[in-house]
Enzyme design. Structure first.
Site, mmCIF file in Angstrom:
data_model
loop_
_atom_site.group_PDB
_atom_site.id
_atom_site.type_symbol
_atom_site.label_atom_id
_atom_site.label_comp_id
_atom_site.label_asym_id
_atom_site.label_seq_id
_atom_site.Cartn_x
_atom_site.Cartn_y
_atom_site.Cartn_z
ATOM 1 N N PHE A 58 -14.517 16.663 13.216
ATOM 2 C CA PHE A 58 -14.615 18.010 12.626
ATOM 3 C C PHE A 58 -14.101 17.434 11.222
ATOM 4 O O PHE A 58 -12.537 17.380 11.143
ATOM 5 C CB PHE A 58 -13.912 19.136 13.397
ATOM 6 N N GLY A 59 -14.763 17.359 10.029
ATOM 7 C CA GLY A 59 -14.111 17.000 8.733
ATOM 8 C C GLY A 59 -13.826 18.137 7.793
ATOM 9 O O GLY A 59 -14.604 18.204 6.776
ATOM 10 N N GLY A 69 -5.503 21.416 3.161
ATOM 11 C CA GLY A 69 -5.034 21.509 4.833
ATOM 12 C C GLY A 69 -5.312 22.947 4.991
ATOM 13 O O GLY A 69 -6.419 23.597 5.125
ATOM 14 N N ILE A 87 -8.756 12.898 10.606
ATOM 15 C CA ILE A 87 -9.726 13.681 11.324
ATOM 16 C C ILE A 87 -9.781 12.993 12.615
ATOM 17 O O ILE A 87 -9.774 11.748 13.122
ATOM 18 C CB ILE A 87 -10.883 13.193 10.760
ATOM 19 N N GLN A 89 16.857 17.443 26.941
ATOM 20 C CA GLN A 89 18.246 17.590 27.149
ATOM 21 C C GLN A 89 18.536 17.698 28.680
ATOM 22 O O GLN A 89 19.460 17.085 29.044
ATOM 23 C CB GLN A 89 18.661 18.899 26.711
ATOM 24 N N GLY A 93 19.096 14.222 29.968
ATOM 25 C CA GLY A 93 19.998 13.348 29.322
ATOM 26 C C GLY A 93 19.441 12.237 28.490
ATOM 27 O O GLY A 93 18.592 12.202 27.718
ATOM 28 N N GLY A 94 20.199 10.997 28.738
ATOM 29 C CA GLY A 94 19.562 9.794 28.170
ATOM 30 C C GLY A 94 18.411 9.398 28.448
ATOM 31 O O GLY A 94 17.558 8.943 27.500
ATOM 32 N N GLU A 114 -4.628 22.549 13.590
ATOM 33 C CA GLU A 114 -5.538 23.684 13.720
ATOM 34 C C GLU A 114 -4.966 24.832 13.186
ATOM 35 O O GLU A 114 -5.083 26.031 13.901
ATOM 36 C CB GLU A 114 -6.093 23.725 15.271
ATOM 37 N N THR A 120 -1.326 25.833 11.002
ATOM 38 C CA THR A 120 0.283 25.794 10.985
ATOM 39 C C THR A 120 0.585 27.250 11.633
ATOM 40 O O THR A 120 -0.051 28.193 11.517
ATOM 41 C CB THR A 120 1.240 25.363 9.810
HETATM 42 C C1 LIG Z 1 -3.016 14.429 14.627
HETATM 43 C C2 LIG Z 1 -3.513 15.277 13.725
HETATM 44 C C3 LIG Z 1 -4.860 15.579 13.920
HETATM 45 C C4 LIG Z 1 -5.663 16.400 13.158
HETATM 46 N N1 LIG Z 1 -6.953 16.604 13.388
HETATM 47 C C5 LIG Z 1 -7.755 17.296 12.476
HETATM 48 C C6 LIG Z 1 -9.090 17.534 12.684
HETATM 49 O O1 LIG Z 1 -9.743 16.754 13.607
HETATM 50 N N2 LIG Z 1 -9.915 17.656 11.558
HETATM 51 C C7 LIG Z 1 -9.367 18.283 10.514
HETATM 52 O O2 LIG Z 1 -10.110 18.857 9.750
HETATM 53 N N3 LIG Z 1 -8.030 18.393 10.446
HETATM 54 C C8 LIG Z 1 -7.151 17.828 11.344
HETATM 55 N N4 LIG Z 1 -5.951 17.868 11.057
HETATM 56 C C9 LIG Z 1 -5.358 18.353 9.902
HETATM 57 C C10 LIG Z 1 -4.410 19.745 10.354
HETATM 58 O O3 LIG Z 1 -5.166 20.760 10.534
HETATM 59 C C11 LIG Z 1 -3.596 19.796 9.008
HETATM 60 O O4 LIG Z 1 -2.586 18.959 8.923
HETATM 61 C C12 LIG Z 1 -2.920 21.273 9.064
HETATM 62 O O5 LIG Z 1 -3.953 22.407 8.879
HETATM 63 C C13 LIG Z 1 -1.977 21.434 7.993
HETATM 64 O O6 LIG Z 1 -2.717 21.263 6.675
HETATM 65 P P1 LIG Z 1 -1.635 20.102 5.653
HETATM 66 O O7 LIG Z 1 -1.361 18.970 6.351
HETATM 67 O O8 LIG Z 1 -2.591 19.858 4.373
HETATM 68 O O9 LIG Z 1 -0.416 21.179 5.299
HETATM 69 P P2 LIG Z 1 -0.243 21.921 4.183
HETATM 70 O O10 LIG Z 1 -1.443 23.085 4.067
HETATM 71 O O11 LIG Z 1 -0.043 21.312 2.885
HETATM 72 O O12 LIG Z 1 0.986 22.674 4.451
HETATM 73 C C14 LIG Z 1 2.449 22.270 4.142
HETATM 74 C C15 LIG Z 1 3.365 23.350 4.763
HETATM 75 O O13 LIG Z 1 2.999 24.349 3.804
HETATM 76 C C16 LIG Z 1 2.911 25.603 4.438
HETATM 77 N N5 LIG Z 1 2.125 26.558 3.951
HETATM 78 C C17 LIG Z 1 0.790 26.171 3.379
HETATM 79 N N6 LIG Z 1 0.458 27.453 2.705
HETATM 80 C C18 LIG Z 1 1.098 28.396 2.969
HETATM 81 C C19 LIG Z 1 1.376 29.692 2.715
HETATM 82 N N7 LIG Z 1 0.419 30.454 2.147
HETATM 83 N N8 LIG Z 1 2.510 30.387 3.282
HETATM 84 C C20 LIG Z 1 3.447 29.986 3.920
HETATM 85 N N9 LIG Z 1 3.402 28.660 4.106
HETATM 86 C C21 LIG Z 1 2.318 27.886 3.823
HETATM 87 C C22 LIG Z 1 2.406 25.041 5.943
HETATM 88 O O14 LIG Z 1 2.416 26.069 6.818
HETATM 89 C C23 LIG Z 1 3.056 23.817 6.112
HETATM 90 O O15 LIG Z 1 4.452 23.952 6.495
HETATM 91 C C24 LIG Z 1 -5.178 16.807 12.107
HETATM 92 C C25 LIG Z 1 -3.903 16.865 11.631
HETATM 93 C C26 LIG Z 1 -2.924 15.873 12.414
HETATM 94 C C27 LIG Z 1 -1.388 15.624 12.147
#
Ligand SMILES: Cc1cc2nc3c(=O)[nH]c(=O)nc-3n(C[C@H](O)[C@H](O)[C@H](O)COP(=O)(O)OP(=O)(O)OC[C@H]3O[C@@H](n4cnc5c(N)ncnc54)[C@H](O)[C@@H]3O)c2cc1C
Length: 391
Positions: A124-125, A132, A162, A348, A351-352, A375, A377
């Site tokens: 899912f890209g 993000g 992705i 916790q 422990g170790g 999916e 934050t």
């Molecule tokens: C292991 C892994 C697997 C993943 N798999 C997929 C996948 O298959 N397909 C895909 O498309 N994506 C995937 N992702 C991406 C994931 O969905 C994004 O990393 C996530 O949605 C956050 O986007 P970002 O990393 O750009 O963070 P950002 O959007 O840059 O956010 C950075 C920080 O700012 C905060 N923030 C941003 N906007 C606001 C706001 N308006 N108000 C308050 N706080 C805000 C965020 O909550 C976060 O704490 C994956 C990520 C990881 C690490």
């Protein structure tokens, strides 16, 4: 009165996956985590069990189950191995589901039986290096070139993080791309975003070197480069210009699935801690006899239980055809937090030993952090809930 008792069919499925997780997945989890290796043999057995086809109709090669069945399976896998669980979650709810929901008959025929069989995976890209949470800021472009029946989308851009995009059995990634401009009702202009199916064998598609992650080490996550990738016009998934909205609706459902996975992780931490607290002695008695330890574990159980009720509720609403967006956001947020909090408390209790990677709770400690990010934050979930409250 609401009834959260599982029917016999759901209970049987949950028990079967639980046994599989304990007997087949758990024994190889630490090895794959340490080696950062994709567990092909486990995925192949999950495919044979039909897990990748759980929510799809039998005529599409699925098991004829529903989304709640998928969630129950994810909970049981998440209890012992989050990498394996996310491989299934991303494969089904992010990889195959967009085709089931929005695909043409020809696209469904071509892809669904293959993906539902678990012999192939799709990604899912959506996310990009600079888009993000605000994935509408996508910079990837797709322009239509050619004439008549020979038209092709020419796609250029980069995707980030992705899942399942670079395994030996990955065959497809569906990407969002800007395909033009749209006029809003007020006359202002916005990006027209569409979704396009990109077989991974297409020249110009590259799954770059896998990320070196904090956790989910046995799952497959890559940055993607799309360099003049050409696919037929018919690879457009759903209506042109509806791609972003369609992907957001896939994420609404996906939050139920990821919540279930997180509940499994939270419960795994409880189960491991109860067992350890009964075995480990300090100052002449089992540590579980100390109220400080027992209360910590009791609070962990309360977190897992309430998060489970939250995802059951969201799933019940979804299956009944009722609005469930807010409940899915709540479930995803509290389940992710429950997993992270329980992982911290479980380490916790250990422990170790809680700091030694081969212990399941140590793996949960590293794995659970992403449950508060992937999916959507926690802040994005709060945005969705607040918006629903009119704020
Ligand atoms: C292991 C892994 C697997 C993943 N798999 C997929 C996948 O298959 N397909 C895909 O498309 N994506 C995937 N992702 C991406 C994931 O969905 C994004 O990393 C996530 O949605 C956050 O986007 P970002 O990393 O750009 O963070 P950002 O959007 O840059 O956010 C950075 C920080 O700012 C905060 N923030 C941003 N906007 C606001 C706001 N308006 N108000 C308050 N706080 C805000 C965020 O909550 C976060 O704490 C994956 C990520 C990881 C690490």
């Amino acid at each position: 009165m609401p009834d959260f008792e599982l029917s016999e069919d759901y209970q049987d499925l949950s028990d079967t996956v639980r046994d599989f997780a304990d007997q087949v997945v758990a024994p190889v989890s630490a090895k794959h985590d340490e080696e950062h290796s994709f567990p092909y043999e486990v995925v192949s057995q999950m495919a044979d069990m039909g897990l990748f086809g759980l929510p799809f109709p039998e005529e599409s090669g699925g098991m004829g189950g529903d989304y709640f069945a998928l969630a129950l399976a994810l909970e049981q896998l998440g209890r012992v191995d989050q990498s394996v669980a996310i491989t299934l979650e991303a494969g089904v709810s992010l990889g195959a589901m967009p085709i089931h929901r929005f695909g043409s008959d020809a696209q469904k025929e071509e892809w669904l039986p293959l993906l539902a069989s678990g012999k192939a995976l799709a990604g899912f890209g959506l996310t990009e290096p600079e888009a993000g949470s605000d994935a509408g800021g996508t910079k990837t472009t797709a322009r239509l070139e050619g004439v008549g029946d020979a038209k092709e989308w020419v796609i250029n851009g980069n995707k980030a993080f992705i899942t399942n995009s670079g395994t030996d059995i990955t065959r497809l990634v569906t990407v969002t791309a800007v395909t033009g401009q749209q006029e809003r009702p007020d006359g202002s202009i916005k990006k027209e975003i569409s979704t396009i199916l990109v077989p991974t064998s297409t020249p110009g598609f590259t799954a770059e070197k896998a990320y070196n992650k904090v956790g989910w080490n046995a799952s497959d996550t890559h940055p993607l480069t799309l360099d003049n990738v050409r696919v037929p016009e018919e690879n457009l998934l759903g209506t042109r210009g509806r791609g972003y909205a369609n992907f957001l609706s896939i994420l609404d459902e996906g939050r139920i699935a990821i919540a279930a996975l997180a509940v499994g992780a939270a419960q795994g931490c409880v189960d491991q801690s109860v067992k350890y607290a009964k075995e480990r002695s300090a100052f002449g008695q089992n540590i579980g006899k100390y109220q400080a330890v027992a209360f910590k574990i009791a609070r962990m159980e309360a977190r897992a239980h309430t998060a489970r009720l939250a995802y059951y509720d969201a799933a019940a609403r979804m299956l009944a055809g009722k609005p469930f967006k807010t409940q899915a956001a709540i479930a995803k947020m509290i389940a992710g937090e429950a997993a992270m909090d329980n992982a911290r408390d479980a380490t916790q209790v250990f422990g170790g030993y809680g700091f030694i990677n081969e212990f399941t709770v140590a793996r949960h400690y590293r794995d659970s952090k992403i449950l508060e990010v992937g999916e959507g934050t926690t802040e994005v979930q709060l945005m969705l809930i607040a918006r629903e409250l009119g704020l």
